[in-house]
Enzyme design. Structure first.
Site, PDB file in Angstrom:
ATOM      1  N   GLU A 126      -3.910   3.785   3.932  1.00  0.00           N
ATOM      2  CA  GLU A 126      -4.060   5.173   4.370  1.00  0.00           C
ATOM      3  C   GLU A 126      -5.310   5.802   3.732  1.00  0.00           C
ATOM      4  OE1 GLU A 126      -0.348   7.307   3.889  1.00  0.00           O
ATOM      5  OE2 GLU A 126       0.788   5.569   4.460  1.00  0.00           O
ATOM      6  N   TYR A 127      -6.477   5.671   4.374  1.00  0.00           N
ATOM      7  CA  TYR A 127      -6.770   5.083   5.675  1.00  0.00           C
ATOM      8  C   TYR A 127      -8.178   4.508   5.587  1.00  0.00           C
ATOM      9  CZ  TYR A 127      -3.155   8.492   6.819  1.00  0.00           C
ATOM     10  OH  TYR A 127      -1.998   9.240   6.808  1.00  0.00           O
TER      11      TYR A 127
ATOM     12  N   GLY B 202       0.807  -1.221   0.000  1.00  0.00           N
ATOM     13  CA  GLY B 202       0.000   0.000   0.000  1.00  0.00           C
ATOM     14  C   GLY B 202       0.830   1.255   0.000  1.00  0.00           C
ATOM     15  N   GLY B 203       0.689   2.054   1.048  1.00  0.00           N
ATOM     16  CA  GLY B 203       1.335   3.353   1.086  1.00  0.00           C
ATOM     17  C   GLY B 203       0.451   4.405   0.432  1.00  0.00           C
ATOM     18  N   TRP B 204       0.909   5.624   0.512  1.00  0.00           N
ATOM     19  CA  TRP B 204       0.115   6.764   0.068  1.00  0.00           C
ATOM     20  C   TRP B 204      -0.308   6.640  -1.402  1.00  0.00           C
ATOM     21  CZ3 TRP B 204      -2.639  10.278   2.377  1.00  0.00           C
ATOM     22  CH2 TRP B 204      -3.000  11.447   1.692  1.00  0.00           C
TER      23      TRP B 204
ATOM     24  N   TRP C 148      11.257   6.227   8.392  1.00  0.00           N
ATOM     25  CA  TRP C 148      10.941   6.483   6.992  1.00  0.00           C
ATOM     26  C   TRP C 148      11.924   7.528   6.501  1.00  0.00           C
ATOM     27  CZ3 TRP C 148       7.890   4.594   3.177  1.00  0.00           C
ATOM     28  CH2 TRP C 148       7.803   5.377   2.009  1.00  0.00           C
TER      29      TRP C 148
ATOM     30  N   PHE D  72      -0.366  21.219   3.568  1.00  0.00           N
ATOM     31  CA  PHE D  72      -1.511  20.802   4.380  1.00  0.00           C
ATOM     32  C   PHE D  72      -1.607  21.518   5.725  1.00  0.00           C
ATOM     33  CE2 PHE D  72       1.130  17.885   6.852  1.00  0.00           C
ATOM     34  CZ  PHE D  72       2.083  17.482   5.927  1.00  0.00           C
TER      35      PHE D  72
ATOM     36  N   ASP E  46       4.563  13.770   9.817  1.00  0.00           N
ATOM     37  CA  ASP E  46       3.667  14.486   8.893  1.00  0.00           C
ATOM     38  C   ASP E  46       2.487  15.120   9.620  1.00  0.00           C
ATOM     39  OD1 ASP E  46       5.264  14.020   6.742  1.00  0.00           O
ATOM     40  OD2 ASP E  46       4.141  12.307   5.982  1.00  0.00           O
TER      41      ASP E  46
HETATM   42  C1  LIG Z   1      -6.589  26.253   7.044  1.00  0.00           C
HETATM   43  O1  LIG Z   1      -6.243  25.737   5.765  1.00  0.00           O
HETATM   44  C2  LIG Z   1      -7.300  25.068   5.115  1.00  0.00           C
HETATM   45  C3  LIG Z   1      -6.777  24.557   3.802  1.00  0.00           C
HETATM   46  O2  LIG Z   1      -5.627  23.815   3.973  1.00  0.00           O
HETATM   47  C4  LIG Z   1      -8.445  26.027   4.890  1.00  0.00           C
HETATM   48  O3  LIG Z   1      -9.508  25.338   4.294  1.00  0.00           O
HETATM   49  C5  LIG Z   1      -8.896  26.599   6.220  1.00  0.00           C
HETATM   50  O4  LIG Z   1      -9.872  27.566   6.014  1.00  0.00           O
HETATM   51  C6  LIG Z   1      -7.720  27.226   6.931  1.00  0.00           C
HETATM   52  N1  LIG Z   1      -8.162  27.653   8.238  1.00  0.00           N
HETATM   53  C7  LIG Z   1      -7.956  28.867   8.692  1.00  0.00           C
HETATM   54  C8  LIG Z   1      -8.529  29.203  10.029  1.00  0.00           C
HETATM   55  O5  LIG Z   1      -7.323  29.688   8.063  1.00  0.00           O
END
Ligand SMILES: *[C@@H]1O[C@H](CO)[C@@H](O)[C@H](O)[C@H]1NC(C)=O
Ligand SMILES: *[C@@H]1O[C@H](CO)[C@@H](O)[C@H](O)[C@H]1NC(C)=O
Ligand SMILES: *[C@@H]1O[C@H](CO)[C@@H](O)[C@H](O)[C@H]1NC(C)=O
Ligand SMILES: *[C@@H]1O[C@H](CO)[C@@H](O)[C@H](O)[C@H]1NC(C)=O
Ligand SMILES: *[C@@H]1O[C@H](CO)[C@@H](O)[C@H](O)[C@H]1NC(C)=O
Ligand SMILES: *[C@@H]1O[C@H](CO)[C@@H](O)[C@H](O)[C@H]1NC(C)=O
Ligand SMILES: *[C@@H]1O[C@H](CO)[C@@H](O)[C@H](O)[C@H]1NC(C)=O
Ligand SMILES: *[C@@H]1O[C@H](CO)[C@@H](O)[C@H](O)[C@H]1NC(C)=O
Length: 458
Positions: free
Chosen positions: A174-175, A132-134, A400, A249, A243
């Site tokens: 995942e996942y 698997g893996g991402w 990793w 993200f 991560d």
């Molecule tokens: C944080 O980032 C996400 C996208 O990665 C966005 O949808 C969300 O509104 C952001 N939250 C704030 C409080 O800025």
């Protein structure tokens, strides 16, 4: 006898070319309690099959004597049949290492042949196929949705184990995302356990083939994992304790792999929960607490650690301390193989300063001129994590992935640092690998078993 001393292992290695005797491999007894000498640790590492290309990192480069396990990534799963398949036959079974002569498939070559050779030389080293893996994450849900798919998953992964001379599988889904996935996951590991045991009883002197799970550390995912229900069939919970934050993200610069939540700078350890539309803490401690509450022994939990850093670009540092952490940023910073991800061995970058946060057990580098922050573990932080896992009675560490570390002989190697901090190789769990694969389709793997003087009768 659960434990085999190092001296015994050496003599056994010459005697037992093949499957070790039953008694060394049962896993019915928690090892911590049984041994007067205290805890015994595992030390695992991911080797990825694409490492033979750009990275020019080979199985023969692995610090085998500092490891008890290699997780080999990745095999894929066919989303309609459940069949587990290799993803790069060239790297996995064909690529000629020095001295190898191509034989049209009658001999196992490539990475797996070299891993088998490492096992012959290091009888305390196990090789586990990670499925698997991402990249292949989407295939599990459909593949394991039917009983036929789950059965095929177990049968085909066992065929690979038996052909390639492996010691078990690691499932990296995942996942699972709902109750149906969870139920199917339980049934899968239960079936695999039964299927593997039946094979071993007939073909491997009842050798215990391992089943590991690459286990999520994010609360939105582990809360769905049926950990308690799966645990009786699972040997190792390989906690993916990294991560937590990264460019792409995260909303603010933050820690990749902190152990504790930050009270002084919560933005550095809180991640965005897109379901609940709110910030939520990410840290190893809460994940470890969850798994400990649901598994038979904390020694089944292996703590994952990164051999890479996450680089945040265009950081707007308004902090009082001028260290760049918990600040707005824009985009991915430098990368070794992809933007925003740097091999540990290249860190810290020139021109940056390194900071350490003892409250959360994490470190980072900050380049004020280039406005770039890299979250990564220094040797000091890695040693703290080793102390943490000892304190929590966890089973050991894993990384990793192997190409990211410095040479094992470097005093800044993270693997070396952690192994030392765990008390060195003498504190490793001792458990013989299997060398006996009478059903292998490869002459050399099958043949190695026929050379045995102490192999099991069939
Ligand atoms: C944080 O980032 C996400 C996208 O990665 C966005 O949808 C969300 O509104 C952001 N939250 C704030 C409080 O800025
Ligand atoms: C999955 O298996 C089916 C049936 O054997 C096959 O037709 C298909 O090509 C496989 N899918 C992949 C991605 O290999
Ligand atoms: C299975 O994989 C194939 C090829 O990758 C893809 O086209 C197909 O949509 C997938 N099927 C399911 C049910 O996910
Ligand atoms: C491999 O197969 C080719 C074509 O069938 C043949 O010419 C060659 O001799 C074979 N090599 C070996 C080592 O068996
Ligand atoms: C972030 O960077 C992108 C591309 O470099 C740019 O288009 C965008 O305006 C930037 N956003 C902010 C808020 O600075
Ligand atoms: C970093 O600095 C050292 C010494 O000043 C130098 O030898 C090295 O080449 C530099 N590395 C990079 C990537 O610039
Ligand atoms: C690590 O090695 C470097 C050179 O290889 C040496 O200068 C340094 O003192 C060593 N550090 C420790 C803590 O042993
Ligand atoms: C079996 O042992 C013999 C003699 O030691 C050796 O020449 C041969 O290569 C071995 N076979 C395998 C498949 O390991």
């Amino acid at each position: 006898m659960r434990f085999v001393s190092a001296a015994t292992l050496v003599s056994l290695a010459s005697l037992v070319q093949a499957a070790p005797a039953n008694h060394a491999n049962t896993h019915a007894h928690p090892r911590v309690a049984a041994h007067g000498g205290g805890a015994k640790f595992q030390s695992g590492i991911f080797y990825v099959n694409w490492a033979i290309y750009g990275r020019q990192h080979f199985v023969t480069d692995l610090p085998a004597d500092k490891l008890t396990k290699v997780n080999y990534g990745f095999a894929n799963v066919n989303n309609s049949t459940g069949e587990v398949v290799l993803t790069d036959e060239w790297a996995d079974v064909q690529f000629p290492y020095p001295g190898d002569v191509a034989t049209n498939g009658t001999q196992l070559l490539g990475n797996f042949n070299q891993l088998y050779k490492l096992k012959q030389k290091n009888r305390n080293l196990k090789v586990i196929l990670s499925v698997g893996g991402w990249s292949f994450r989407a295939n599990f849900k459909p593949a394991l949705a039917t009983a036929a798919g789950r059965q095929r998953f177990c049968e085909s992964s066992l065929t690979l184990v038996a052909d390639l001379g492996l010691d078990g599988v690691d499932i990296d889904w995942e996942y699972p995302e709902d109750a149906t996935d969870a139920e199917n996951f339980v049934d899968t590991v239960q079936r695999c356990r039964k299927h593997f045991d039946e094979y071993s009883a007939l073909n491997a002197n009842a050798y215990h083939l391992e089943i590991g799970i690459s286990a999520p550390a994010g609360p939105q995912w582990y809360s769905i994992m049926p950990v308690k229900e799966m645990d009786p069939y699972v040997d190792n919970w390989n906690l993916m304790a990294f991560d937590y934050q990264g460019p792409g993200f995260s909303n603010y610069t933050g820690h990749l792999s902190n152990v504790y939540a930050s009270k002084t700078n919560p933005k550095s350890t809180n991640g965005w929960d897109s379901e609940k539309q709110e910030f939520t803490p990410f840290n190893t401690k809460q994940a470890v607490d969850f798994y400990k509450a649901n598994v038979a022994s904390p020694s089944k939990i292996q703590l994952g650690m990164p051999l890479y850093g996450r680089a945040f670009a265009n950081v707007v540092d308004l902090s009082k301390d001028g260290r760049g952490m918990g600040q707005k940023f824009n985009g991915s910073g430098d990368g070794t193989w992809e933007p925003g991800t740097l091999d540990y061995k290249l860190l810290p970058q020139n021109g940056s300063k390194v900071f350490t946060d003892k409250e959360v057990l994490a470190s980072w580098s900050w380049d004020a001129k280039r406005k770039q922050l890299v979250s990564f573990d220094t040797p000091k932080v890695a040693a703290w994590k080793a102390d943490y896992l000892k304190k929590e009675n966890l089973g050991g560490a894993w990384w990793w992935e192997s190409s990211g570390d410095l040479e094992i002989t470097s005093n800044k190697s993270l693997v070396s640092t952690v192994v030392q901090q765990l008390g060195g190789v003498k504190n490793f769990q001792q458990s013989l690998n299997n060398l006996y694969y009478p059903q292998s389709k490869y002459d050399n793997i099958r043949g190695a078993a026929s050379n045995s003087t102490a192999g099991p009768r069939r």
